[in-house]
Design an enzyme around this catalytic site. Structure first.
Site, short mmCIF file in Angstrom:
data_model
loop_
_atom_site.label_atom_id
_atom_site.label_comp_id
_atom_site.label_asym_id
_atom_site.label_seq_id
_atom_site.Cartn_x
_atom_site.Cartn_y
_atom_site.Cartn_z
N ASN A 129 42.60 46.35 30.83
CA ASN A 129 43.93 46.87 31.17
C ASN A 129 44.90 46.42 30.08
O ASN A 129 45.29 45.25 30.05
CB ASN A 129 44.35 46.34 32.55
CG ASN A 129 45.77 46.77 32.91
OD1 ASN A 129 46.37 47.58 32.20
ND2 ASN A 129 46.29 46.23 34.00
N LYS A 140 47.91 47.27 29.67
CA LYS A 140 49.32 47.24 30.12
C LYS A 140 50.19 47.95 29.06
O LYS A 140 49.75 48.92 28.48
CB LYS A 140 49.75 45.79 30.37
CG LYS A 140 48.77 45.09 31.32
CD LYS A 140 49.23 43.78 31.84
CE LYS A 140 48.16 43.24 32.79
NZ LYS A 140 48.55 42.00 33.43
N HIS A 167 48.46 48.40 40.94
CA HIS A 167 48.58 47.12 40.21
C HIS A 167 49.86 46.40 40.66
O HIS A 167 50.89 47.01 40.85
CB HIS A 167 48.61 47.37 38.70
CG HIS A 167 48.37 46.11 37.94
ND1 HIS A 167 49.35 45.16 37.76
CD2 HIS A 167 47.25 45.62 37.35
CE1 HIS A 167 48.84 44.14 37.09
NE2 HIS A 167 47.57 44.39 36.83
N GLU A 180 51.95 44.73 39.14
CA GLU A 180 53.13 44.89 38.28
C GLU A 180 53.90 46.15 38.64
O GLU A 180 55.10 46.25 38.39
CB GLU A 180 52.70 44.88 36.80
CG GLU A 180 52.38 43.45 36.36
CD GLU A 180 51.37 43.32 35.26
OE1 GLU A 180 51.07 44.32 34.58
OE2 GLU A 180 50.85 42.20 35.07
N GLU A 233 43.10 41.05 42.71
CA GLU A 233 43.87 40.34 41.69
C GLU A 233 44.97 39.51 42.36
O GLU A 233 46.04 40.06 42.69
CB GLU A 233 44.54 41.34 40.73
CG GLU A 233 43.59 42.21 39.96
CD GLU A 233 44.23 42.73 38.67
OE1 GLU A 233 43.70 42.43 37.61
OE2 GLU A 233 45.26 43.42 38.75
N GLY A 246 48.09 36.49 34.24
CA GLY A 246 48.83 36.01 33.07
C GLY A 246 49.23 34.55 33.11
O GLY A 246 50.01 34.09 32.28
N SER A 260 43.67 36.33 34.67
CA SER A 260 43.37 35.27 33.69
C SER A 260 41.88 35.15 33.36
O SER A 260 41.40 34.05 33.08
CB SER A 260 43.91 33.92 34.18
OG SER A 260 45.32 33.96 34.23
P1 13P Z 1 45.54 38.89 32.71
O1 13P Z 1 44.05 38.99 32.42
O2 13P Z 1 46.38 38.96 31.48
O3 13P Z 1 45.84 37.72 33.60
O4 13P Z 1 45.92 40.20 33.53
C1 13P Z 1 45.15 40.55 34.62
C2 13P Z 1 45.55 41.90 35.07
O5 13P Z 1 46.66 42.10 35.51
C3 13P Z 1 44.56 42.97 34.93
O6 13P Z 1 44.96 44.11 35.61
#
Ligand code: 13P
Length: 251
Positions: free
Chosen positions: A11, A13, A99, A101, A169, A175, A212
């Site tokens: 991903n 982002k 997601h 976010e 997640e 992150g 992470s």
């Molecule tokens: P990170 O691997 O950067 O923690 O992000 C995870 C994520 O949001 C994958 O969709």
């Protein structure tokens, strides 16, 4: 024992450029080797890179996915938005929906997520349905209820779950470099499986872990038999790290 057909979903982002696509050549080579050909390696770049990435991987073992969509499946006057028909036309086969976010920054509700999942399924896209609790939910011992609500409303009215992959997640893990303790992770994933099985009997849901994931923790995480793969954020932008995650899973 680690599964022999794991998902590794990148991903990106709101990051990435054509340079990152070129660097993915090393991942394509790995994906095409005998050892890794049963795994599903999927890149989810920003919308603007979907078609260029598709052209790069179309003769390989790698697939492309989008990171979100508009809830309306039909075309319409929605400036700046992308629906699942447009996503499908780029060559993408997968789509990430729900997601955190988007749930947290864009006020995406469980009902909107439900509409998006239905729209994606109607276009024959495979859905990577994200769920997960916030730190406050965890502290208030509310994780089970949050997951149940996300799954129940997100999957409302959907008859067939075959094209849905679930990505657990925990929001507090994304992150931050912090991953859940093994016992906590197994408990939460087993609860997710239990909730899904209550909604639809006799399916064997595929559950990915995200938050992470990096080359250092991939092996430990992959040994949890309930985990069928990873949704990788930050580390997936770097082809070498992404390859390391894939390889560490099996070494
Ligand atoms: P990170 O691997 O950067 O923690 O992000 C995870 C994520 O949001 C994958 O969709």
């Amino acid at each position: 024992m680690t599964n022999n057909n794991m998902f590794f979903i990148a991903n990106w982002k709101m990051y990435g450029n054509t340079g990152n696509i070129i660097k993915s050549t090393t991942v394509i080579k790995l994906a095409n080797t005998k050892k890794y050909k049963n795994h599903k390696i999927i890149y989810c770049p920003p919308y603007t890179l979907l078609n260029a990435f598709y052209k790069k991987v179309k003769n390989s073992n790698i697939s492309i996915g989008a990171q979100n969509c508009h809830a309306n499946s039909d075309f319409g006057a929605f400036t700046g938005s992308i629906n699942t028909k447009l996503i499908k036309s780029t060559g993408a086969k997968y789509i990430i929906i729900g997601h955190s976010e988007n749930r947290n920054n864009n006020d995406e509700t469980n009902l909107i997520i439900n509409k998006k999942i239905k729209s994606a399924l109607s276009e024959n896209l495979k859905v990577v349905f994200c769920i997960g609790e916030k730190l406050s939910d965890k502290k208030n011992k509310n994780t089970y209820n949050v997951l149940k609500k996300q799954l129940k409303i997100g999957l409302k009215g959907i008859k067939n779950f075959n094209n849905i992959i679930f990505a657990y997640e925990p929001v507090w893990s994304i992150g931050t470099g912090i991953i859940p303790k093994r016992t906590e992770l197994i408990r939460n994933i087993n609860n997710v499986i239990k909730i899904i099985n209550k909604l639809k009997k006799s399916i064997n849901p595929k559950i990915l872990y995200g938050g992470s994931v990096n080359p250092k923790n991939a092996k430990e995480l992959a040994q949890i038999k309930e985990i069928n793969g990873f949704l990788v954020g930050g580390a997936s932008l770097n082809a070498k790290k992404f390859i390391d995650i894939i390889k560490k899973t099996y070494n």
